[in-house]
Design a protein around this motif. Sequence first.
Motif, PDB file in Angstrom:
ATOM      1  N   VAL A  21      42.747  37.282  42.136  1.00 34.02           N
ATOM      2  CA  VAL A  21      41.408  37.549  42.663  1.00 34.02           C
ATOM      3  C   VAL A  21      41.445  37.115  44.123  1.00 34.02           C
ATOM      4  N   PRO A  22      41.164  38.016  45.072  1.00 37.33           N
ATOM      5  CA  PRO A  22      41.247  37.640  46.477  1.00 37.33           C
ATOM      6  C   PRO A  22      40.462  36.354  46.771  1.00 37.33           C
ATOM      7  N   ASN A  23      41.129  35.393  47.384  1.00 38.02           N
ATOM      8  CA  ASN A  23      40.525  34.102  47.748  1.00 38.02           C
ATOM      9  C   ASN A  23      39.984  33.338  46.543  1.00 38.02           C
ATOM     10  N   GLY A  24      40.551  33.602  45.376  1.00 36.98           N
ATOM     11  CA  GLY A  24      40.053  32.957  44.156  1.00 36.98           C
ATOM     12  C   GLY A  24      40.099  31.442  44.206  1.00 36.98           C
ATOM     13  N   ASP A  25      41.096  30.881  44.904  1.00 43.08           N
ATOM     14  CA  ASP A  25      41.223  29.421  44.947  1.00 43.08           C
ATOM     15  C   ASP A  25      40.147  28.750  45.785  1.00 43.08           C
ATOM     16  N   GLU A  26      39.406  29.543  46.578  1.00 42.53           N
ATOM     17  CA  GLU A  26      38.347  28.964  47.412  1.00 42.53           C
ATOM     18  C   GLU A  26      37.208  28.367  46.578  1.00 42.53           C
ATOM     19  N   ILE A 176      37.230  40.667  41.866  1.00 42.72           N
ATOM     20  CA  ILE A 176      38.384  41.542  42.082  1.00 42.72           C
ATOM     21  C   ILE A 176      37.979  42.708  42.975  1.00 42.72           C
ATOM     22  N   ASP A 177      36.827  43.289  42.685  1.00 43.93           N
ATOM     23  CA  ASP A 177      36.222  44.396  43.434  1.00 43.93           C
ATOM     24  C   ASP A 177      37.027  45.687  43.359  1.00 43.93           C
TER      25      ASP A 177
END
Length: 203
Positions: A21-26, A176-177
């Motif tokens: 997931v883009p930038n999921g760790d943020e 995810i988009d």
Amino acid sequence: MKALLIVDVQNDFCPGGALEVPNGDEVVPVINHLSQTFETVIQTQDWHPRGHSSFASSHNGKEPFETIEMPYGEQTLWPDHCVQGTKGADFHPDLDTEKTQLIIRKGFRTEIDSYSAFYENDDETTTGLAGYLRERNIDTLYAVGLATDFCVKWSVLDGLKEDFNVFVIEDAIRGIDIEGSVEQAWNEMEEAGAKRITSSELL
């Protein structure tokens, strides 16, 4: 009474994972901060056996993100992810799980996928979460985690269907988009009665 519901903050959904997931760790530091303010913290964990029916690799000629018809309806096919006992299925190493009182594992039945914290994708097989919450006199959920447009969305919608008040903390989720699916998820959640807030409104 309220509870924090942390959805699928696992290695495979974070950068470098099998279903990133883009930038999921943020979301991790925000969730860690939030969890300190809740008496009740619940987590979900995607927990697939090898060869799960939702994996594209289980269907000849199919690619990830294609859809197929399953007995319970349309199913998006995914890269192999969150396989039981693998590092990818582990929670993100920086996620503070100390206050977690319950972990709901989902997607462990080979023939059916499971996005929601409350139900498998057939909308019939329950995880037992609703009963647990009622036994604890919890009527309000604050949802955070991954991914906005799949497991968070379905958990929120099912929570509302089960008559819980549900708040979605927008800076503690990522999506995810796929072709505008994040915006669509927000529309569905808000139309169903979810309230959109930020972590700063709680802290």
